[in-house]
Design an enzyme around this catalytic site. Structure first.
Site, PDB file in Angstrom:
ATOM      1  N   TYR A 142       0.813  -1.217   0.000  1.00  0.00           N
ATOM      2  CA  TYR A 142       0.000   0.000   0.000  1.00  0.00           C
ATOM      3  C   TYR A 142       0.850   1.274   0.000  1.00  0.00           C
ATOM      4  O   TYR A 142       0.314   2.371   0.015  1.00  0.00           O
ATOM      5  CB  TYR A 142      -0.901   0.023   1.237  1.00  0.00           C
ATOM      6  CG  TYR A 142      -2.147  -0.822   1.113  1.00  0.00           C
ATOM      7  CD1 TYR A 142      -2.066  -2.214   1.028  1.00  0.00           C
ATOM      8  CD2 TYR A 142      -3.419  -0.248   1.101  1.00  0.00           C
ATOM      9  CE1 TYR A 142      -3.208  -3.001   0.938  1.00  0.00           C
ATOM     10  CE2 TYR A 142      -4.565  -1.024   1.007  1.00  0.00           C
ATOM     11  CZ  TYR A 142      -4.447  -2.398   0.924  1.00  0.00           C
ATOM     12  OH  TYR A 142      -5.590  -3.164   0.830  1.00  0.00           O
ATOM     13  N   LYS A 193       4.614 -14.487   3.616  1.00  0.00           N
ATOM     14  CA  LYS A 193       4.818 -15.377   2.473  1.00  0.00           C
ATOM     15  C   LYS A 193       6.319 -15.412   2.183  1.00  0.00           C
ATOM     16  O   LYS A 193       6.763 -15.193   1.047  1.00  0.00           O
ATOM     17  CB  LYS A 193       3.999 -14.849   1.278  1.00  0.00           C
ATOM     18  CG  LYS A 193       3.886 -15.787   0.104  1.00  0.00           C
ATOM     19  CD  LYS A 193       3.104 -17.057   0.387  1.00  0.00           C
ATOM     20  CE  LYS A 193       3.226 -18.012  -0.795  1.00  0.00           C
ATOM     21  NZ  LYS A 193       2.652 -19.336  -0.511  1.00  0.00           N
ATOM     22  N   ASP A 226      -1.139 -18.521   2.943  1.00  0.00           N
ATOM     23  CA  ASP A 226      -2.097 -19.446   2.315  1.00  0.00           C
ATOM     24  C   ASP A 226      -2.559 -20.503   3.323  1.00  0.00           C
ATOM     25  O   ASP A 226      -3.741 -20.847   3.401  1.00  0.00           O
ATOM     26  CB  ASP A 226      -1.518 -20.074   1.033  1.00  0.00           C
ATOM     27  CG  ASP A 226      -0.095 -20.598   1.198  1.00  0.00           C
ATOM     28  OD1 ASP A 226       0.560 -20.302   2.214  1.00  0.00           O
ATOM     29  OD2 ASP A 226       0.366 -21.312   0.279  1.00  0.00           O
ATOM     30  N   ASP A 250      -5.609  -7.135   4.920  1.00  0.00           N
ATOM     31  CA  ASP A 250      -6.830  -6.694   4.239  1.00  0.00           C
ATOM     32  C   ASP A 250      -7.656  -7.910   3.830  1.00  0.00           C
ATOM     33  O   ASP A 250      -8.861  -7.978   4.088  1.00  0.00           O
ATOM     34  CB  ASP A 250      -6.450  -5.866   3.004  1.00  0.00           C
ATOM     35  CG  ASP A 250      -7.677  -5.440   2.215  1.00  0.00           C
ATOM     36  OD1 ASP A 250      -8.642  -4.969   2.843  1.00  0.00           O
ATOM     37  OD2 ASP A 250      -7.670  -5.603   0.975  1.00  0.00           O
ATOM     38  N   ASP A 254     -11.433  -9.737   5.738  1.00  0.00           N
ATOM     39  CA  ASP A 254     -12.745  -9.999   5.128  1.00  0.00           C
ATOM     40  C   ASP A 254     -13.151 -11.455   5.365  1.00  0.00           C
ATOM     41  O   ASP A 254     -14.325 -11.753   5.609  1.00  0.00           O
ATOM     42  CB  ASP A 254     -12.727  -9.693   3.624  1.00  0.00           C
ATOM     43  CG  ASP A 254     -13.042  -8.218   3.328  1.00  0.00           C
ATOM     44  OD1 ASP A 254     -12.786  -7.365   4.204  1.00  0.00           O
ATOM     45  OD2 ASP A 254     -13.559  -7.917   2.236  1.00  0.00           O
TER      46      ASP A 254
HETATM   47  C1  IPM Z   1     -10.302  -1.830   4.021  1.00  0.00           C
HETATM   48  C2  IPM Z   1     -10.562  -1.444   2.601  1.00  0.00           C
HETATM   49  C3  IPM Z   1      -9.478  -0.484   2.118  1.00  0.00           C
HETATM   50  C4  IPM Z   1      -8.160  -1.221   2.227  1.00  0.00           C
HETATM   51  C5  IPM Z   1      -9.698   0.068   0.702  1.00  0.00           C
HETATM   52  C6  IPM Z   1     -11.013   0.794   0.588  1.00  0.00           C
HETATM   53  C7  IPM Z   1      -8.552   0.938   0.240  1.00  0.00           C
HETATM   54  O1  IPM Z   1     -10.664  -2.582   1.804  1.00  0.00           O
HETATM   55  O2  IPM Z   1     -10.285  -0.941   4.888  1.00  0.00           O
HETATM   56  O3  IPM Z   1     -10.134  -3.027   4.301  1.00  0.00           O
HETATM   57  O4  IPM Z   1      -7.773  -1.956   1.320  1.00  0.00           O
HETATM   58  O5  IPM Z   1      -7.493  -1.051   3.240  1.00  0.00           O
HETATM   59 MN    MN Z   2     -10.600  -4.456   2.928  1.00  0.00          MN
END
Ligand code: IPM
Ligand code: MN
Length: 356
Positions: A142, A193, A226, A250, A254
């Site tokens: 990032y 990784k 992984d 990130d 999720d």
């Molecule tokens: C998160 C989001 C952000 C990230 C995006 C919107 C840039 O996915 O906060 O997880 O990748 O950090």
């Molecule tokens: Mn995210």
């Protein structure tokens, strides 16, 4: 901001889409707590988001970072992103701008199953899904280092560098180890990784080897990313604290969000210890749901909880979590959790629950 006064100033950025819907509920919750629990809070709203960007071409206004650092203790963000800005440049400017600009190097994303019914895995109960992900939040892929060469030609070359600094890696590792120790937890897993990325992630491995020596009381382990993804699904109960890089964090956050019932119940914190920090829902702005009283406000409520915990009111955070858990148990939920209530009704129910 210097902590001379007891009053805590909070910058509220509703953002776009359902960010605006859930932040309205979060603000009501904060006003309610300020009044009934005598929390000395002062809320100031900033309408940074797609509308302002389209109107004035401004995403994060000049001087915003200095103002946040100087005048505020915490920042609450709903969500950012709007189809009228296809690049979502404003969202990156604001969100990543604040994360990087205020050096919020800890991205804390708890994964906690509040009600067994919400888990998509078979026969799991609350204690099987209860861990915290620490995501490095200021470098890695990032960092924005790279470029395009011969752009828009058949010979185009795109380079996106993975930037890992010794200091940056070490400070997130230390934060995760300290958290484990201070919270009386036992297990920490670092994930990278390094088998395929020997330079960048080799540094993670070496820093980890060194830092873990200082925490003999913590049972620390390593998994390649992984394998970690696989293990999070196979047996999430084995994890207490996970620490990893920006991009991997990130992705697995999720995955973690789904284990606890989806993005509608996933909060997060972006922290620089001892300085102004930012609290945001993990979910996005979901433009299709916006303004329809459909979004789940629970992630925003739990995010408020994390913020109050950071500001020194851990008890309020626990009360909020318990009220959210009660709402889920009693089916006072939005459609994403199988309920039939709207954003406002769920928000009102939880605030009412907190009145007793
Ligand atoms: C998160 C989001 C952000 C990230 C995006 C919107 C840039 O996915 O906060 O997880 O990748 O950090
Ligand atoms: Mn995210």
């Amino acid at each position: 901001m210097a902590d001379s006064s007891a009053r805590k100033r909070i910058a509220i950025i509703p953002g776009d889409g359902i960010g605006i819907d859930v932040t309205a509920e979060a603000s009501k919750l904060l006003h309610h707590l300020a009044a009934t629990r005598r929390l000395p809070l002062e809320l100031v709203t900033f309408d940074w988001g797609a509308d302002q960007y389209l109107r004035e071409g401004v995403s994060l206004p000049a001087g915003a970072l200095e103002m946040l650092r100087r005048d505020f203790h915490a920042i609450f963000v709903g969500a950012l992103g709007d189809p009228r800005v296809p690049s979502n440049q404003h969202a990156a400017d604001i969100l990543l701008g604040i994360r990087f600009g205020l050096d919020l190097y800890v991205n804390q994303r708890p994964v906690k199953l509040l009600d067994a019914r919400l888990c998509p895995l078979k026969s799991r109960v609350e204690r099987d899904v209860n861990f915290v992900i620490f995501r490095e939040n200021t470098e890695g892929l990032y960092a924005g280092v790279g470029g395009n060469f011969k752009r828009d030609t058949p010979d185009e070359i795109a380079v996106q560098e993975d930037v890992n600094t010794r200091k940056g890696v070490e400070r997130i590792l230390v934060y995760a180890f300290e958290y484990t120790r201070v919270r009386g937890l036992k297990k920490l897993c670092m994930s990278d990784k390094s088998n395929a990325l020997p330079f960048g992630h080799g540094l993670w491995r070496r820093a980890f080897q060194e830092v873990r020596q200082r925490y003999p009381d913590v049972e620390s382990s390593h998994l390649y990313i992984d394998t970690l993804a696989m293990e999070m699904v196979r047996d999430p109960g084995q994890f207490e604290v996970i620490v990893t890089s920006n991009m991997f964090g990130d992705i697995i956050s999720d995955l973690g969000a789904q284990l606890q019932g989806g993005l509608g119940v996933a909060p997060s914190a972006n922290i620089h210890p001892g300085a102004v920090s930012m609290f945001e829902t993990v979910h996005g702005s979901a433009p299709k749901l916006a303004g329809k009283n459909l979004a789940n406000p629970m992630a925003a409520f739990l995010t408020v909880g994390m913020m109050l915990d950071y500001l020194g009111w851990a008890g309020e955070s626990t009360r909020i979590e318990n009220a959210v858990r009660d709402a889920i148990r009693q089916n006072k939920t939005t459609p994403d959790l199988g309920g039939s209530l709207g954003t406002r009704e769920v928000g009102e129910w939880i605030v009412e629950e907190l009145s007793h």
